[in-house]
Design a protein around this motif. Structure first.
Motif, PDB file in Angstrom:
ATOM      1  N   THR A 286      32.083   7.482  56.005  1.00 23.77           N
ATOM      2  CA  THR A 286      32.465   7.133  57.371  1.00 23.77           C
ATOM      3  C   THR A 286      31.622   7.959  58.348  1.00 23.77           C
ATOM      4  OG1 THR A 286      34.166   8.846  57.437  1.00 23.77           O
ATOM      5  CG2 THR A 286      34.829   6.668  56.603  1.00 23.77           C
ATOM      6  N   PRO A 287      31.609   7.585  59.622  1.00 30.60           N
ATOM      7  CA  PRO A 287      30.850   8.377  60.606  1.00 30.60           C
ATOM      8  C   PRO A 287      31.238   9.858  60.586  1.00 30.60           C
ATOM      9  CG  PRO A 287      31.494   6.292  61.568  1.00 30.60           C
ATOM     10  CD  PRO A 287      32.176   6.350  60.229  1.00 30.60           C
ATOM     11  N   LYS A 288      32.515  10.151  60.293  1.00 32.49           N
ATOM     12  CA  LYS A 288      32.976  11.545  60.244  1.00 32.49           C
ATOM     13  C   LYS A 288      32.405  12.280  59.026  1.00 32.49           C
ATOM     14  CE  LYS A 288      37.372  10.791  62.652  1.00 32.49           C
ATOM     15  NZ  LYS A 288      38.845  10.868  62.532  1.00 32.49           N
ATOM     16  N   GLU A 289      31.984  11.509  58.014  1.00 35.08           N
ATOM     17  CA  GLU A 289      31.472  12.134  56.784  1.00 35.08           C
ATOM     18  C   GLU A 289      29.954  12.098  56.722  1.00 35.08           C
ATOM     19  OE1 GLU A 289      33.615  10.245  53.539  1.00 35.08           O
ATOM     20  OE2 GLU A 289      34.931  11.990  53.485  1.00 35.08           O
ATOM     21  N   ASN A 290      29.328  11.917  57.868  1.00 35.00           N
ATOM     22  CA  ASN A 290      27.866  11.990  57.927  1.00 35.00           C
ATOM     23  C   ASN A 290      27.430  13.361  57.424  1.00 35.00           C
ATOM     24  OD1 ASN A 290      25.203  12.644  59.303  1.00 35.00           O
ATOM     25  ND2 ASN A 290      25.435  10.479  59.819  1.00 35.00           N
ATOM     26  N   GLU A 315      28.621   3.787  37.244  1.00 32.02           N
ATOM     27  CA  GLU A 315      27.560   3.460  38.198  1.00 32.02           C
ATOM     28  C   GLU A 315      28.043   3.893  39.576  1.00 32.02           C
ATOM     29  OE1 GLU A 315      25.484  -0.444  40.259  1.00 32.02           O
ATOM     30  OE2 GLU A 315      26.057  -0.581  38.145  1.00 32.02           O
ATOM     31  N   ILE A 316      27.236   4.656  40.299  1.00 36.13           N
ATOM     32  CA  ILE A 316      27.628   5.178  41.612  1.00 36.13           C
ATOM     33  C   ILE A 316      27.288   4.158  42.704  1.00 36.13           C
ATOM     34  CG2 ILE A 316      27.403   7.084  43.246  1.00 36.13           C
ATOM     35  CD1 ILE A 316      28.547   7.879  40.523  1.00 36.13           C
ATOM     36  N   ILE A 317      28.256   3.931  43.581  1.00 39.99           N
ATOM     37  CA  ILE A 317      28.033   3.049  44.731  1.00 39.99           C
ATOM     38  C   ILE A 317      28.322   3.847  45.999  1.00 39.99           C
ATOM     39  CG2 ILE A 317      28.699   0.910  45.912  1.00 39.99           C
ATOM     40  CD1 ILE A 317      29.784  -0.068  43.197  1.00 39.99           C
ATOM     41  N   GLU A 318      27.346   3.967  46.885  1.00 39.41           N
ATOM     42  CA  GLU A 318      27.531   4.624  48.173  1.00 39.41           C
ATOM     43  C   GLU A 318      27.491   3.566  49.271  1.00 39.41           C
ATOM     44  OE1 GLU A 318      25.663   8.568  48.775  1.00 39.41           O
ATOM     45  OE2 GLU A 318      24.594   8.129  46.895  1.00 39.41           O
ATOM     46  N   ASN A 319      28.467   3.631  50.156  1.00 34.90           N
ATOM     47  CA  ASN A 319      28.601   2.600  51.178  1.00 34.90           C
ATOM     48  C   ASN A 319      28.901   3.255  52.524  1.00 34.90           C
ATOM     49  OD1 ASN A 319      29.944   0.529  52.879  1.00 34.90           O
ATOM     50  ND2 ASN A 319      29.781  -0.762  51.054  1.00 34.90           N
ATOM     51  N   GLU A 320      28.106   2.947  53.537  1.00 32.19           N
ATOM     52  CA  GLU A 320      28.364   3.472  54.881  1.00 32.19           C
ATOM     53  C   GLU A 320      29.197   2.464  55.653  1.00 32.19           C
ATOM     54  OE1 GLU A 320      24.970   4.823  57.051  1.00 32.19           O
ATOM     55  OE2 GLU A 320      24.006   5.672  55.266  1.00 32.19           O
ATOM     56  N   ASN A 321      30.389   2.895  56.070  1.00 25.95           N
ATOM     57  CA  ASN A 321      31.290   1.982  56.766  1.00 25.95           C
ATOM     58  C   ASN A 321      32.384   2.784  57.468  1.00 25.95           C
ATOM     59  OD1 ASN A 321      33.055  -0.231  57.481  1.00 25.95           O
ATOM     60  ND2 ASN A 321      32.085  -1.401  55.824  1.00 25.95           N
ATOM     61  N   LYS A 322      32.674   2.434  58.688  1.00 25.86           N
ATOM     62  CA  LYS A 322      33.755   3.137  59.384  1.00 25.86           C
ATOM     63  C   LYS A 322      35.125   2.642  58.937  1.00 25.86           C
ATOM     64  CE  LYS A 322      33.639   0.075  63.458  1.00 25.86           C
ATOM     65  NZ  LYS A 322      33.443   0.034  64.923  1.00 25.86           N
ATOM     66  N   ASN A 323      35.144   1.452  58.309  1.00 23.63           N
ATOM     67  CA  ASN A 323      36.397   0.874  57.830  1.00 23.63           C
ATOM     68  C   ASN A 323      36.437   0.998  56.311  1.00 23.63           C
ATOM     69  OD1 ASN A 323      38.486  -0.857  56.986  1.00 23.63           O
ATOM     70  ND2 ASN A 323      38.259  -2.121  58.829  1.00 23.63           N
ATOM     71  N   VAL A 324      37.133   2.022  55.816  1.00 20.81           N
ATOM     72  CA  VAL A 324      37.163   2.325  54.388  1.00 20.81           C
ATOM     73  C   VAL A 324      37.785   1.187  53.580  1.00 20.81           C
ATOM     74  CG1 VAL A 324      38.019   3.926  52.627  1.00 20.81           C
ATOM     75  CG2 VAL A 324      37.264   4.799  54.844  1.00 20.81           C
ATOM     76  N   LYS A 326      38.081  -1.983  54.280  1.00 24.30           N
ATOM     77  CA  LYS A 326      37.210  -3.166  54.267  1.00 24.30           C
ATOM     78  C   LYS A 326      36.068  -2.970  53.278  1.00 24.30           C
ATOM     79  CE  LYS A 326      34.362  -6.081  57.268  1.00 24.30           C
ATOM     80  NZ  LYS A 326      33.756  -6.236  58.622  1.00 24.30           N
ATOM     81  N   ALA A 327      35.492  -1.772  53.271  1.00 20.20           N
ATOM     82  CA  ALA A 327      34.380  -1.471  52.357  1.00 20.20           C
ATOM     83  C   ALA A 327      34.832  -1.583  50.900  1.00 20.20           C
ATOM     84  CB  ALA A 327      33.844  -0.081  52.638  1.00 20.20           C
ATOM     85  N   ILE A 328      36.018  -1.055  50.601  1.00 24.78           N
ATOM     86  CA  ILE A 328      36.550  -1.123  49.236  1.00 24.78           C
ATOM     87  C   ILE A 328      36.724  -2.578  48.811  1.00 24.78           C
ATOM     88  CG2 ILE A 328      38.573  -0.668  47.788  1.00 24.78           C
ATOM     89  CD1 ILE A 328      38.961   1.936  49.396  1.00 24.78           C
ATOM     90  N   ALA A 329      37.335  -3.383  49.684  1.00 24.94           N
ATOM     91  CA  ALA A 329      37.580  -4.788  49.367  1.00 24.94           C
ATOM     92  C   ALA A 329      36.270  -5.543  49.136  1.00 24.94           C
ATOM     93  CB  ALA A 329      38.384  -5.454  50.480  1.00 24.94           C
ATOM     94  N   GLU A 330      35.265  -5.273  49.972  1.00 22.64           N
ATOM     95  CA  GLU A 330      33.970  -5.966  49.853  1.00 22.64           C
ATOM     96  C   GLU A 330      33.267  -5.608  48.547  1.00 22.64           C
ATOM     97  OE1 GLU A 330      31.864  -4.917  53.369  1.00 22.64           O
ATOM     98  OE2 GLU A 330      32.847  -6.438  54.624  1.00 22.64           O
ATOM     99  N   VAL A 331      33.246  -4.319  48.231  1.00 22.56           N
ATOM    100  CA  VAL A 331      32.603  -3.871  46.995  1.00 22.56           C
ATOM    101  C   VAL A 331      33.336  -4.448  45.782  1.00 22.56           C
ATOM    102  CG1 VAL A 331      32.134  -1.864  45.515  1.00 22.56           C
ATOM    103  CG2 VAL A 331      31.596  -1.780  47.963  1.00 22.56           C
ATOM    104  N   ALA A 332      34.664  -4.429  45.833  1.00 22.15           N
ATOM    105  CA  ALA A 332      35.467  -4.951  44.718  1.00 22.15           C
ATOM    106  C   ALA A 332      35.182  -6.427  44.469  1.00 22.15           C
ATOM    107  CB  ALA A 332      36.951  -4.744  45.011  1.00 22.15           C
ATOM    108  N   GLU A 333      35.024  -7.188  45.540  1.00 24.85           N
ATOM    109  CA  GLU A 333      34.758  -8.623  45.393  1.00 24.85           C
ATOM    110  C   GLU A 333      33.357  -8.866  44.842  1.00 24.85           C
ATOM    111  OE1 GLU A 333      35.230 -12.796  47.898  1.00 24.85           O
ATOM    112  OE2 GLU A 333      35.347 -10.875  48.975  1.00 24.85           O
ATOM    113  N   ILE A 334      32.363  -8.164  45.397  1.00 27.26           N
ATOM    114  CA  ILE A 334      30.964  -8.355  44.974  1.00 27.26           C
ATOM    115  C   ILE A 334      30.774  -7.950  43.510  1.00 27.26           C
ATOM    116  CG2 ILE A 334      28.595  -7.521  45.300  1.00 27.26           C
ATOM    117  CD1 ILE A 334      29.309  -7.255  48.313  1.00 27.26           C
TER     118      ILE A 334
END
Length: 377
Positions: A286-290, A315-324, A326-334
């Motif tokens: 998230t922006p706070k974890e820059n 397998e490591i997945i790094e994702n930049e997103n302010k909405n945690v 939403k990011a989890i749901a998107e990665v899970a679907e893909i």
């Protein structure tokens, strides 16, 4: 994309389908080492095909002076090998032009990783096999696990031997069927001691080197995993998802603030090991974890967690997103995740989801995707 480009892509796809329909079928027998019976099994299959009026011929077989194997060749039609004079010696190779001219329905080709004699049309036998397949002839072939390119370094660590003759992994990808010829380490060593693999003078040396029990066990594991991955690929490409069995994939979600990330990673690794499936570790930045905003100690924890996850097979997945969420749901679907692992509600990651008031939306999304959510202690 323009309409013309779409038409071109469709045309290429259709042409590829036509090529595949004209191509011969490809079956590969794979084994953990010499002596497990790959050649013997191919010849047994050739006899079965012949009895069923299939035009099958031997393109190349290497019997290694094994009486049982030689006996099976006797009643099968064999295409004579091509004789080549090389450096003053008469050598023999598979006669690809003769195979293409005779055009049997099925041809048996042993020693898939073999390197051809200099001046041959192709450098490797697997390339000859591709030519045969493209002509519409089906091929049954065999290879040992140590001849697969991507496993070269791993094989060298296990056996201490660098295998020179190798096939690219894409060759296995061309196969319509990959069949493992399996036996236990004790069974294989017994066959060796009985003289069914090498001549008497070579047995003791083989037992002290390549045919150690610990070597065979590791090679057997590699062979089983390789065939399993090929079956998995076939399922993914040929069976509609609507009818395919649910295949587990785990996703562990961590953050830089999560003090229990290692526990989540380890528990997720155990679950994935139990189901023998792929698993991933997701870190949503998230922006706070820059990196410029979080403490060095947290960055070190994050790096150590990534290292642990990698060592355990994730397998490591790094994702930049302010909405945690939403990011989890998107990665899970893909990634077609079936189960998400996360920490208890009082853990920071879960708190960040609740803070943006989207946890309910996440749960609904996961439910629609048929994804389970596990809250780990």
């Amino acid at each position: 994309m323009s309409e013309e480009e779409k038409i071109n892509i469709d045309d290429e796809h259709f042409l590829e389908l036509i090529r595949k329909s004209k191509r011969g079928k490809f079956k590969i027998y794979i084994g953990m080492s010499a002596g497990v019976g790959k050649t013997y099994r191919m010849l047994q299959e050739a006899h079965t095909l012949l009895k069923n009026s299939i035009d099958v011929k031997i393109g190349y077989i290497e019997p290694h002076d094994r009486p049982d194997t030689i006996a099976l060749i006797q009643d099968l039609p064999v295409i004579p090998r091509r004789k080549i004079i090389y450096k003053g010696k008469e050598l023999e190779e598979m006669d690809v032009p003769a195979i293409l001219k005779l055009h049997p329905e099925v041809v048996i080709v042993d020693e898939l990783a073999h390197a051809n004699i200099f001046e041959s049309k192709n450098e490797k036998r697997w390339q000859d096999v591709v030519d045969i397949l493209n002509s519409g002839i089906s091929v049954i072939s065999a290879v040992n696990i140590q001849h697969i390119e991507s496993l070269n370094e791993e094989i060298q660590k296990i056996t201490g031997i660098e295998v020179k003759e190798r096939i690219p992994d894409k060759v296995l990808g061309l196969a319509d069927e990959v069949v493992n010829i399996d036996m236990t380490a004790d069974e294989l060593i017994t066959r060796l001691k009985e003289g069914k693999i090498y001549k008497t003078e070579k047995i003791e040396l083989a037992l002290r080197n390549f045919f150690k029990s610990e070597n065979i066990l590791q090679l057997r594991e590699l062979a089983l995993k390789e065939v399993a991955s090929q079956v998995e690929r076939k399922i993914e490409t040929e069976i509609p998802k609507s009818v395919a069995l649910r295949r587990e994939r785990f996703l562990a979600c961590i953050s830089s603030n999560d003090e229990t990330a290692q526990a989540i990673i380890r528990k997720c690794a155990r679950l994935a090991s139990y189901y023998n499936c792929k698993w991933f570790v997701l870190y949503v930045q998230t922006p706070k974890e820059n990196p410029d905003k979080i403490a060095l100690v947290k960055q070190r924890h994050l790096i150590n967690n990534f290292k642990l996850a990698t060592e355990l097979g994730a397998e490591i997945i790094e994702n930049e997103n302010k909405n945690v969420a939403k990011a989890i749901a998107e990665v899970a679907e893909i990634r077609e995740i079936t189960t998400i692992c996360i920490g208890k509600p009082h853990f920071n990651l879960f708190a960040s989801i609740l803070a943006i008031n989207t946890f309910n939306k996440l749960v609904k999304k996961l439910k629609s995707l048929d994804i389970d959510l596990i809250i780990l202690s």
